[in-house]
Motif scaffolding. Structure first.
Motif, PDB file in Angstrom:
ATOM      1  N   ILE A 158      10.530  12.148   2.393  1.00 42.62           N
ATOM      2  CA  ILE A 158      11.150  11.414   3.498  1.00 42.62           C
ATOM      3  C   ILE A 158      10.087  10.756   4.371  1.00 42.62           C
ATOM      4  CG2 ILE A 158      12.512  11.654   5.606  1.00 42.62           C
ATOM      5  CD1 ILE A 158      14.107  13.839   4.227  1.00 42.62           C
ATOM      6  N   GLY A 159       9.014  11.497   4.650  1.00 38.85           N
ATOM      7  CA  GLY A 159       7.928  10.930   5.453  1.00 38.85           C
ATOM      8  C   GLY A 159       7.287   9.731   4.780  1.00 38.85           C
ATOM      9  N   HIS A 160       7.032   9.835   3.473  1.00 38.84           N
ATOM     10  CA  HIS A 160       6.466   8.704   2.741  1.00 38.84           C
ATOM     11  C   HIS A 160       7.417   7.509   2.744  1.00 38.84           C
ATOM     12  CE1 HIS A 160       2.803  10.472   1.407  1.00 38.84           C
ATOM     13  NE2 HIS A 160       3.370  11.419   0.686  1.00 38.84           N
ATOM     14  N   ALA A 161       8.718   7.792   2.609  1.00 37.96           N
ATOM     15  CA  ALA A 161       9.691   6.700   2.592  1.00 37.96           C
ATOM     16  C   ALA A 161       9.713   5.964   3.928  1.00 37.96           C
ATOM     17  CB  ALA A 161      11.079   7.248   2.264  1.00 37.96           C
ATOM     18  N   LEU A 162       9.655   6.697   5.030  1.00 40.48           N
ATOM     19  CA  LEU A 162       9.655   6.060   6.349  1.00 40.48           C
ATOM     20  C   LEU A 162       8.390   5.227   6.558  1.00 40.48           C
ATOM     21  CD1 LEU A 162      11.037   8.984   8.559  1.00 40.48           C
ATOM     22  CD2 LEU A 162      12.252   6.927   7.823  1.00 40.48           C
ATOM     23  N   CYS A 163       7.251   5.794   6.183  1.00 41.40           N
ATOM     24  CA  CYS A 163       5.981   5.085   6.364  1.00 41.40           C
ATOM     25  C   CYS A 163       5.923   3.839   5.479  1.00 41.40           C
ATOM     26  CB  CYS A 163       4.820   6.016   6.034  1.00 41.40           C
ATOM     27  SG  CYS A 163       3.196   5.304   6.353  1.00 41.40           S
ATOM     28  N   THR A 164       6.367   3.962   4.224  1.00 41.54           N
ATOM     29  CA  THR A 164       6.355   2.815   3.324  1.00 41.54           C
ATOM     30  C   THR A 164       7.348   1.756   3.785  1.00 41.54           C
ATOM     31  OG1 THR A 164       5.796   4.312   1.501  1.00 41.54           O
ATOM     32  CG2 THR A 164       6.575   2.108   0.918  1.00 41.54           C
ATOM     33  N   GLY A 165       8.501   2.187   4.307  1.00 38.57           N
ATOM     34  CA  GLY A 165       9.467   1.230   4.832  1.00 38.57           C
ATOM     35  C   GLY A 165       8.900   0.424   5.983  1.00 38.57           C
ATOM     36  N   LEU A 166       8.178   1.090   6.883  1.00 37.46           N
ATOM     37  CA  LEU A 166       7.523   0.368   7.977  1.00 37.46           C
ATOM     38  C   LEU A 166       6.485  -0.616   7.444  1.00 37.46           C
ATOM     39  CD1 LEU A 166       6.966   3.182  10.639  1.00 37.46           C
ATOM     40  CD2 LEU A 166       8.530   1.241  10.807  1.00 37.46           C
ATOM     41  N   ALA A 167       5.779  -0.194   6.390  1.00 35.52           N
ATOM     42  CA  ALA A 167       4.726  -1.055   5.840  1.00 35.52           C
ATOM     43  C   ALA A 167       5.300  -2.336   5.247  1.00 35.52           C
ATOM     44  CB  ALA A 167       3.937  -0.293   4.773  1.00 35.52           C
ATOM     45  N   VAL A 168       6.374  -2.225   4.467  1.00 36.61           N
ATOM     46  CA  VAL A 168       6.915  -3.418   3.805  1.00 36.61           C
ATOM     47  C   VAL A 168       7.677  -4.315   4.771  1.00 36.61           C
ATOM     48  CG1 VAL A 168       7.055  -2.237   1.587  1.00 36.61           C
ATOM     49  CG2 VAL A 168       9.034  -2.245   3.091  1.00 36.61           C
ATOM     50  N   VAL A 169       8.178  -3.754   5.870  1.00 41.10           N
ATOM     51  CA  VAL A 169       8.938  -4.568   6.825  1.00 41.10           C
ATOM     52  C   VAL A 169       8.009  -5.272   7.814  1.00 41.10           C
ATOM     53  CG1 VAL A 169      10.608  -4.491   8.713  1.00 41.10           C
ATOM     54  CG2 VAL A 169      11.038  -3.205   6.619  1.00 41.10           C
ATOM     55  N   GLY A 170       7.099  -4.530   8.406  1.00 42.31           N
ATOM     56  CA  GLY A 170       6.222  -5.146   9.408  1.00 42.31           C
ATOM     57  C   GLY A 170       4.838  -4.561   9.421  1.00 42.31           C
ATOM     58  N   GLY A 171       4.313  -4.286   8.218  1.00 45.24           N
ATOM     59  CA  GLY A 171       3.017  -3.617   8.121  1.00 45.24           C
ATOM     60  C   GLY A 171       1.871  -4.408   8.708  1.00 45.24           C
ATOM     61  N   ARG A 172       1.853  -5.721   8.450  1.00 48.32           N
ATOM     62  CA  ARG A 172       0.724  -6.527   8.951  1.00 48.32           C
ATOM     63  C   ARG A 172       0.723  -6.579  10.471  1.00 48.32           C
ATOM     64  NH1 ARG A 172      -2.641  -9.987   6.404  1.00 48.32           N
ATOM     65  NH2 ARG A 172      -3.820 -11.388   7.741  1.00 48.32           N
ATOM     66  N   MET A 173       1.892  -6.712  11.077  1.00 46.74           N
ATOM     67  CA  MET A 173       1.964  -6.758  12.530  1.00 46.74           C
ATOM     68  C   MET A 173       1.522  -5.419  13.129  1.00 46.74           C
ATOM     69  SD  MET A 173       5.268  -7.314  14.992  1.00 46.74           S
ATOM     70  CE  MET A 173       5.908  -5.711  14.494  1.00 46.74           C
ATOM     71  N   LEU A 174       1.979  -4.305  12.524  1.00 45.29           N
ATOM     72  CA  LEU A 174       1.595  -2.993  13.032  1.00 45.29           C
ATOM     73  C   LEU A 174       0.098  -2.763  12.871  1.00 45.29           C
ATOM     74  CD1 LEU A 174       4.536  -0.808  11.668  1.00 45.29           C
ATOM     75  CD2 LEU A 174       4.132  -1.482  14.033  1.00 45.29           C
ATOM     76  N   ALA A 175      -0.441  -3.155  11.702  1.00 47.63           N
ATOM     77  CA  ALA A 175      -1.863  -2.933  11.454  1.00 47.63           C
ATOM     78  C   ALA A 175      -2.742  -3.742  12.393  1.00 47.63           C
ATOM     79  CB  ALA A 175      -2.197  -3.282   9.998  1.00 47.63           C
ATOM     80  N   SER A 176      -2.253  -4.893  12.835  1.00 52.98           N
ATOM     81  CA  SER A 176      -3.052  -5.738  13.726  1.00 52.98           C
ATOM     82  C   SER A 176      -2.979  -5.282  15.179  1.00 52.98           C
ATOM     83  CB  SER A 176      -2.578  -7.195  13.627  1.00 52.98           C
ATOM     84  OG  SER A 176      -1.231  -7.316  14.061  1.00 52.98           O
ATOM     85  N   ARG A 177      -2.036  -4.395  15.487  1.00 53.24           N
ATOM     86  CA  ARG A 177      -1.853  -3.973  16.881  1.00 53.24           C
ATOM     87  C   ARG A 177      -2.175  -2.504  17.126  1.00 53.24           C
ATOM     88  NH1 ARG A 177       3.640  -7.066  19.059  1.00 53.24           N
ATOM     89  NH2 ARG A 177       2.994  -9.180  18.472  1.00 53.24           N
ATOM     90  N   ILE A 178      -2.119  -1.686  16.080  1.00 53.16           N
ATOM     91  CA  ILE A 178      -2.359  -0.260  16.244  1.00 53.16           C
ATOM     92  C   ILE A 178      -3.826   0.035  15.964  1.00 53.16           C
ATOM     93  CG2 ILE A 178      -1.790   2.049  15.405  1.00 53.16           C
ATOM     94  CD1 ILE A 178       0.974   1.072  14.767  1.00 53.16           C
ATOM     95  N   SER A 179      -4.442   0.792  16.847  1.00 50.60           N
ATOM     96  CA  SER A 179      -5.851   1.136  16.709  1.00 50.60           C
ATOM     97  C   SER A 179      -6.025   2.229  15.660  1.00 50.60           C
ATOM     98  CB  SER A 179      -6.393   1.624  18.055  1.00 50.60           C
ATOM     99  OG  SER A 179      -7.660   2.227  17.898  1.00 50.60           O
ATOM    100  N   GLU A 180      -6.938   1.988  14.715  1.00 52.71           N
ATOM    101  CA  GLU A 180      -7.247   3.004  13.709  1.00 52.71           C
ATOM    102  C   GLU A 180      -7.860   4.242  14.356  1.00 52.71           C
ATOM    103  OE1 GLU A 180      -9.796   3.501   9.549  1.00 52.71           O
ATOM    104  OE2 GLU A 180      -9.914   1.649  10.724  1.00 52.71           O
ATOM    105  N   ARG A 181      -8.601   4.020  15.436  1.00 51.95           N
ATOM    106  CA  ARG A 181      -9.206   5.153  16.133  1.00 51.95           C
ATOM    107  C   ARG A 181      -8.144   6.061  16.734  1.00 51.95           C
ATOM    108  NH1 ARG A 181     -13.525   4.750  21.199  1.00 51.95           N
ATOM    109  NH2 ARG A 181     -14.431   6.841  20.918  1.00 51.95           N
ATOM    110  N   MET A 182      -7.119   5.463  17.332  1.00 52.00           N
ATOM    111  CA  MET A 182      -6.039   6.253  17.911  1.00 52.00           C
ATOM    112  C   MET A 182      -5.273   7.008  16.836  1.00 52.00           C
ATOM    113  SD  MET A 182      -4.478   7.379  20.503  1.00 52.00           S
ATOM    114  CE  MET A 182      -5.306   6.350  21.741  1.00 52.00           C
TER     115      MET A 182
END
Length: 207
Positions: A158-182
Motif C-alpha cells: 500500500i505504501g509503495h502504491a501511494l508513493c508511486t501514484g504520487l510520482a506518476v501524477v505529479g512527481g516532477r512538481m514534487l521533486a522540484s519543491r521538496i528538499s531532499e535534505r528534509m
C-alpha cells in the motif's frame, strides 16, 4: 524509484508506468517478506528481532548523517541525474544510428504486437533493479523477520502504491519543491523511531 516513475510517466502512459512500477514493487515486497519470514526458522527470534532493531538504528543514523552533510535545503538534483541516465539508455550510441542510416533498406517480416507494452516492461525492470538491495528492501526483510510478514506485505505494498501514484501524477512538481535534505531528516527520524519501538516492545511482541 520515485524519480524513475515520475520521468517515465511524462513520456508514456501514466497507467502503464504505474502498473509496471507497482508490479515490480509488489513482487519485491513479497520476496523480501518471504526472506524475512524464513529468517526466524534459521535463527532464534530474539536474534532476528534485535538485528532488525540494529538495522533501523544504523539506517536512521546514516540518513541523519547524510542529511546533515548535504549543502543547502533546495530541491534535489537527483531528478535531473535520473532523467539524464534514462535519456542515455533510450537514445543509445550514435554510432549505431549512423550504421543503420548507412545500411541499405531491407524488408522485414511483420512483427506481432508484444504481449506486454514496452513501457510496462521498462518501468518494471528499472524499478525492480533499482529496488534490489536498496535500503527499503532490507528494512522490509527486517520488519518481516520481527513482525507479522503478512501485515508487512500488505502495508508495504500500500505504501509503495501511494508513493508511486504520487510520482506518476505529479512527481516532477514534487521533486522540484521538496528538499531532499528534509526528506532524509524525516526518514532518519522514522528509522530511529522504529528502532526505539522494537527495543521497547521486545522480541515477543507481534503486530
Amino acid at each position: 524509484t520515485f524519480f524513475i516513475a515520475a520521468i517515465l510517466a511524462m513520456r508514456h502512459s501514466r497507467t502503464t508506468i504505474f502498473a509496471g512500477a507497482i508490479a515490480a514493487l509488489g513482487l519485491m515486497t513479497v520476496l523480501s517478506c518471504l526472506m524475512g519470514h524464513a529468517l526466524p526458522s534459521m535463527l532464534p527470534k530474539t536474534y532476528t528481532h534485535y538485528a532488525a532493531a540494529l538495522l533501523f538504528l544504523v539506517f536512521g543514523l546514516r540518513l541523519l548523517k547524510d542529511a546533515y552533510q548535504m549543502e543547502g535545503g533546495g530541491a534535489s538534483d537527483e531528478l535531473e541525474e535520473v532523467e539524464a541516465e534514462l535519456s542515455k539508455k533510450e537514445d543509445g550510441p550514435d554510432s549505431m544510428e549512423a550504421v543503420e542510416e548507412a545500411a541499405p533498406p531491407r524488408k522485414e517480416p511483420p512483427r506481432k504486437a508484444p504481449w506486454l507494452p514496452p513501457a510496462f516492461v521498462q518501468s518494471f525492470s528499472l524499478t525492480f533493479l533499482a529496488e534490489w538491495g536498496d535500503r527499503s528492501q532490507i528494512a522490509t526483510i527486517a520488519l518481516a523477520a520481527a513482525k507479522d510478514p503478512f501485515g508487512v506485505t500488505i502495508g508495504g505494498t500500500i505504501g509503495h502504491a501511494l508513493c508511486t501514484g504520487l510520482a506518476v501524477v505529479g512527481g516532477r512538481m514534487l521533486a522540484s519543491r521538496i528538499s531532499e535534505r528534509m526528506v532524509s531528516f524525516v526518514g532518519g527520524g522514522l528509522f530511529l523511531a522504529f528502532a526505539v519501538v522494537a527495543l521497547v516492545e521486545g522480541p515477543e511482541s507481534a503486530l
